[in-house]
Scaffold this motif. Structure first.
Motif, PDB file in Angstrom:
ATOM      1  N   GLY A  89      24.383 -31.628 -42.400  1.00  0.00           N
ATOM      2  CA  GLY A  89      23.915 -31.464 -43.770  1.00  0.00           C
ATOM      3  C   GLY A  89      24.868 -32.095 -44.754  1.00  0.00           C
ATOM      4  N   SER A  90      26.169 -31.887 -44.536  1.00  0.00           N
ATOM      5  CA  SER A  90      27.183 -32.477 -45.403  1.00  0.00           C
ATOM      6  C   SER A  90      27.237 -33.987 -45.234  1.00  0.00           C
ATOM      7  CB  SER A  90      28.555 -31.859 -45.087  1.00  0.00           C
ATOM      8  OG  SER A  90      29.571 -32.473 -45.841  1.00  0.00           O
ATOM      9  N   LEU A  91      27.077 -34.450 -43.994  1.00  0.00           N
ATOM     10  CA  LEU A  91      27.132 -35.887 -43.727  1.00  0.00           C
ATOM     11  C   LEU A  91      26.001 -36.626 -44.438  1.00  0.00           C
ATOM     12  CD1 LEU A  91      28.574 -38.121 -42.109  1.00  0.00           C
ATOM     13  CD2 LEU A  91      27.000 -37.647 -40.224  1.00  0.00           C
ATOM     14  N   LYS A  92      24.838 -36.010 -44.484  1.00  0.00           N
ATOM     15  CA  LYS A  92      23.703 -36.638 -45.171  1.00  0.00           C
ATOM     16  C   LYS A  92      23.982 -36.842 -46.657  1.00  0.00           C
ATOM     17  CE  LYS A  92      19.875 -34.877 -42.336  1.00  0.00           C
ATOM     18  NZ  LYS A  92      18.683 -33.990 -42.337  1.00  0.00           N
ATOM     19  N   ALA A  93      24.750 -35.917 -47.227  1.00  0.00           N
ATOM     20  CA  ALA A  93      25.003 -35.964 -48.668  1.00  0.00           C
ATOM     21  C   ALA A  93      26.134 -36.907 -49.033  1.00  0.00           C
ATOM     22  CB  ALA A  93      25.329 -34.553 -49.165  1.00  0.00           C
ATOM     23  N   GLN A  94      26.861 -37.409 -48.039  1.00  0.00           N
ATOM     24  CA  GLN A  94      28.011 -38.264 -48.306  1.00  0.00           C
ATOM     25  C   GLN A  94      27.605 -39.725 -48.373  1.00  0.00           C
ATOM     26  OE1 GLN A  94      30.956 -37.567 -45.291  1.00  0.00           O
ATOM     27  NE2 GLN A  94      31.159 -35.394 -45.765  1.00  0.00           N
ATOM     28  N   THR A  95      28.446 -40.488 -49.064  1.00  0.00           N
ATOM     29  CA  THR A  95      28.321 -41.940 -49.032  1.00  0.00           C
ATOM     30  C   THR A  95      29.345 -42.436 -48.024  1.00  0.00           C
ATOM     31  OG1 THR A  95      27.715 -42.033 -51.368  1.00  0.00           O
ATOM     32  CG2 THR A  95      28.508 -44.072 -50.351  1.00  0.00           C
ATOM     33  N   PHE A  96      28.867 -43.025 -46.941  1.00  0.00           N
ATOM     34  CA  PHE A  96      29.801 -43.446 -45.905  1.00  0.00           C
ATOM     35  C   PHE A  96      29.642 -44.945 -45.635  1.00  0.00           C
ATOM     36  CE2 PHE A  96      25.916 -42.119 -43.851  1.00  0.00           C
ATOM     37  CZ  PHE A  96      25.699 -43.070 -42.876  1.00  0.00           C
ATOM     38  N   ASP A  97      30.547 -45.484 -44.807  1.00  0.00           N
ATOM     39  CA  ASP A  97      30.608 -46.929 -44.608  1.00  0.00           C
ATOM     40  C   ASP A  97      29.622 -47.448 -43.574  1.00  0.00           C
ATOM     41  OD1 ASP A  97      31.660 -45.973 -42.288  1.00  0.00           O
ATOM     42  OD2 ASP A  97      33.648 -46.871 -42.523  1.00  0.00           O
ATOM     43  N   GLY A  98      28.764 -46.589 -43.084  1.00  0.00           N
ATOM     44  CA  GLY A  98      27.785 -47.039 -42.114  1.00  0.00           C
ATOM     45  C   GLY A  98      28.350 -47.235 -40.724  1.00  0.00           C
ATOM     46  N   SER A  99      29.368 -46.453 -40.366  1.00  0.00           N
ATOM     47  CA  SER A  99      29.959 -46.582 -39.037  1.00  0.00           C
ATOM     48  C   SER A  99      28.932 -46.212 -37.979  1.00  0.00           C
ATOM     49  CB  SER A  99      31.183 -45.669 -38.905  1.00  0.00           C
ATOM     50  OG  SER A  99      30.790 -44.313 -38.919  1.00  0.00           O
ATOM     51  N   ALA A 100      29.112 -46.769 -36.779  1.00  0.00           N
ATOM     52  CA  ALA A 100      28.182 -46.498 -35.683  1.00  0.00           C
ATOM     53  C   ALA A 100      28.153 -45.020 -35.346  1.00  0.00           C
ATOM     54  CB  ALA A 100      28.584 -47.326 -34.463  1.00  0.00           C
ATOM     55  N   GLU A 101      29.313 -44.368 -35.413  1.00  0.00           N
ATOM     56  CA  GLU A 101      29.384 -42.938 -35.096  1.00  0.00           C
ATOM     57  C   GLU A 101      28.565 -42.110 -36.080  1.00  0.00           C
ATOM     58  OE1 GLU A 101      31.943 -44.956 -35.323  1.00  0.00           O
ATOM     59  OE2 GLU A 101      32.667 -45.039 -33.239  1.00  0.00           O
ATOM     60  N   ASP A 102      28.696 -42.419 -37.368  1.00  0.00           N
ATOM     61  CA  ASP A 102      27.931 -41.685 -38.373  1.00  0.00           C
ATOM     62  C   ASP A 102      26.434 -41.941 -38.241  1.00  0.00           C
ATOM     63  OD1 ASP A 102      30.054 -40.396 -39.501  1.00  0.00           O
ATOM     64  OD2 ASP A 102      30.340 -41.823 -41.133  1.00  0.00           O
ATOM     65  N   LYS A 103      26.071 -43.160 -37.889  1.00  0.00           N
ATOM     66  CA  LYS A 103      24.655 -43.491 -37.730  1.00  0.00           C
ATOM     67  C   LYS A 103      24.041 -42.687 -36.587  1.00  0.00           C
ATOM     68  CE  LYS A 103      24.630 -48.184 -39.644  1.00  0.00           C
ATOM     69  NZ  LYS A 103      24.470 -49.636 -39.340  1.00  0.00           N
ATOM     70  N   VAL A 104      24.772 -42.574 -35.482  1.00  0.00           N
ATOM     71  CA  VAL A 104      24.271 -41.794 -34.348  1.00  0.00           C
ATOM     72  C   VAL A 104      24.114 -40.331 -34.753  1.00  0.00           C
ATOM     73  CG1 VAL A 104      24.808 -40.933 -32.035  1.00  0.00           C
ATOM     74  CG2 VAL A 104      25.189 -43.334 -32.590  1.00  0.00           C
ATOM     75  N   SER A 105      25.108 -39.810 -35.463  1.00  0.00           N
ATOM     76  CA  SER A 105      25.052 -38.409 -35.896  1.00  0.00           C
ATOM     77  C   SER A 105      23.876 -38.167 -36.824  1.00  0.00           C
ATOM     78  CB  SER A 105      26.365 -38.018 -36.596  1.00  0.00           C
ATOM     79  OG  SER A 105      27.455 -38.104 -35.710  1.00  0.00           O
ATOM     80  N   LEU A 106      23.660 -39.078 -37.781  1.00  0.00           N
ATOM     81  CA  LEU A 106      22.555 -38.922 -38.723  1.00  0.00           C
ATOM     82  C   LEU A 106      21.202 -39.027 -38.020  1.00  0.00           C
ATOM     83  CD1 LEU A 106      23.888 -40.901 -41.809  1.00  0.00           C
ATOM     84  CD2 LEU A 106      23.416 -38.456 -41.676  1.00  0.00           C
ATOM     85  N   GLU A 107      21.100 -39.920 -37.061  1.00  0.00           N
ATOM     86  CA  GLU A 107      19.847 -40.026 -36.302  1.00  0.00           C
ATOM     87  C   GLU A 107      19.592 -38.747 -35.506  1.00  0.00           C
ATOM     88  OE1 GLU A 107      18.954 -43.557 -34.084  1.00  0.00           O
ATOM     89  OE2 GLU A 107      20.046 -44.834 -35.493  1.00  0.00           O
ATOM     90  N   PHE A 108      20.669 -38.135 -35.014  1.00  0.00           N
ATOM     91  CA  PHE A 108      20.516 -36.882 -34.264  1.00  0.00           C
ATOM     92  C   PHE A 108      19.941 -35.791 -35.151  1.00  0.00           C
ATOM     93  CE2 PHE A 108      22.582 -32.992 -32.301  1.00  0.00           C
ATOM     94  CZ  PHE A 108      21.668 -32.900 -31.266  1.00  0.00           C
ATOM     95  N   SER A 109      20.244 -35.848 -36.444  1.00  0.00           N
ATOM     96  CA  SER A 109      19.716 -34.836 -37.364  1.00  0.00           C
ATOM     97  C   SER A 109      18.195 -34.906 -37.472  1.00  0.00           C
ATOM     98  CB  SER A 109      20.353 -34.986 -38.755  1.00  0.00           C
ATOM     99  OG  SER A 109      19.898 -36.170 -39.397  1.00  0.00           O
ATOM    100  N   GLU A 110      17.604 -36.024 -37.043  1.00  0.00           N
ATOM    101  CA  GLU A 110      16.147 -36.155 -37.056  1.00  0.00           C
ATOM    102  C   GLU A 110      15.489 -35.179 -36.082  1.00  0.00           C
ATOM    103  OE1 GLU A 110      15.069 -40.207 -36.309  1.00  0.00           O
ATOM    104  OE2 GLU A 110      16.457 -41.002 -37.809  1.00  0.00           O
ATOM    105  N   THR A 111      16.269 -34.626 -35.158  1.00  0.00           N
ATOM    106  CA  THR A 111      15.721 -33.643 -34.219  1.00  0.00           C
ATOM    107  C   THR A 111      15.620 -32.259 -34.851  1.00  0.00           C
ATOM    108  OG1 THR A 111      17.897 -33.046 -33.308  1.00  0.00           O
ATOM    109  CG2 THR A 111      16.751 -34.914 -32.290  1.00  0.00           C
ATOM    110  N   GLY A 112      16.025 -32.139 -36.124  1.00  0.00           N
ATOM    111  CA  GLY A 112      15.955 -30.855 -36.814  1.00  0.00           C
ATOM    112  C   GLY A 112      17.260 -30.085 -36.801  1.00  0.00           C
ATOM    113  N   ILE A 113      18.337 -30.725 -36.359  1.00  0.00           N
ATOM    114  CA  ILE A 113      19.638 -30.078 -36.263  1.00  0.00           C
ATOM    115  C   ILE A 113      20.428 -30.258 -37.551  1.00  0.00           C
ATOM    116  CG2 ILE A 113      21.838 -30.092 -35.015  1.00  0.00           C
ATOM    117  CD1 ILE A 113      19.404 -28.907 -33.507  1.00  0.00           C
TER     118      ILE A 113
END
Length: 242
Positions: A89-113
């Motif tokens: 939830g916090s990661l979604k609200a942040q402005t980040f550099d588009g790192s691969a790790e953050d992208k994977v984490s954000l995509e995982f949130s699509e599962t409802g987590i």
């Protein structure tokens, strides 16, 4: 000890396959508040196994795009022993550099987590191996932390015990799938009776290096960390009877 944990450990001890132990673990962790569960263990990124209750579509994407190489939680389990938290939830609200790790984490949130707690796990007889269990929840991070303040110790103990049982059962299944040769059994049998490699070689009239090769092969087939561990597994599985 908490009755919930005592009951869980009792049932887990009765599991006869790794899949059965995993199903019991999922049921328990869901009772503890997990929306989905991920468990991984192995030696390196190209040699590990994973159990998960995440949606099939996510695992297909995870595998196809090789997300393991950019999975923060998996890498944390490989390198550290402290508990790790991921606040999606916090990661979604942040402005980040588009790192691969953050992208994977954000995509995982699509599962409802919305939040994840990851528990790195180790076994005393597998020094080079890593393990970890992630409880992914649809609750906010403050809610997850509140849950852990009440049940964190129970959850951690259950995860540690599950890891031990699942890995033991997997090794047993591996050993049964790759039977030992007669000579490998013979070398282990004499080892169990107290003979070292040199004395086993004399008794069998073969070279010492041949004895070590047979024992090393048995160790690999059994998935054992040491020759002592291989010996214990062979006895436990009824492969030899000293």
């Amino acid at each position: 000890m908490d009755n919930r944990l005592t009951d869980f450990l009792s049932r887990l001890n009765a599991a006869t396959t790794a899949d059965e132990a995993w199903e019991m673990t999922v049921a328990f962790m869901e009772q503890m508040g997990a929306t989905s569960l991920v468990y991984a263990a192995g030696e390196k990124l190209d040699d590990y196994s994973m159990y998960t209750t995440t949606p099939d579509w996510w695992m297909e994407r995870y595998t196809e795009k090789q997300y393991a190489f950019h999975d923060k939680q998996l890498h944390h389990c490989m390198n550290y022993l402290n508990t790790s938290f991921l606040d999606l939830g916090s990661l979604k609200a942040q402005t980040f550099d588009g790192s691969a790790e953050d992208k994977v984490s954000l995509e995982f949130s699509e599962t409802g987590i919305a939040s994840v707690v990851t528990l790195p796990l180790r076994l005393p007889w597998a020094d080079r191996s890593f393990g970890g269990m992630s409880l992914a929840c649809d609750m906010s991070m403050p809610e997850l932390q509140m849950l852990l303040s009440e049940n964190g110790q129970i959850i951690h103990l259950a995860a540690m015990y599950s890891h031990s049982i699942i890995q033991t059962l997997l090794r047993n299944e591996q050993a049964q799938a790759a039977p030992l040769s007669a000579r490998e059994k013979e070398c282990l049998l004499w080892l169990a009776r107290g003979l070292n490699s040199e004395r086993i070689a004399d008794r069998l009239n073969i070279a010492r290096i041949t004895v070590d090769t047979h024992i090393g092969s048995a160790k690999r087939k059994l998935g054992a960390a040491t020759r002592e561990h291989a010996l214990a597994m062979a006895i436990q599985l009824g492969i030899i009877a000293p």
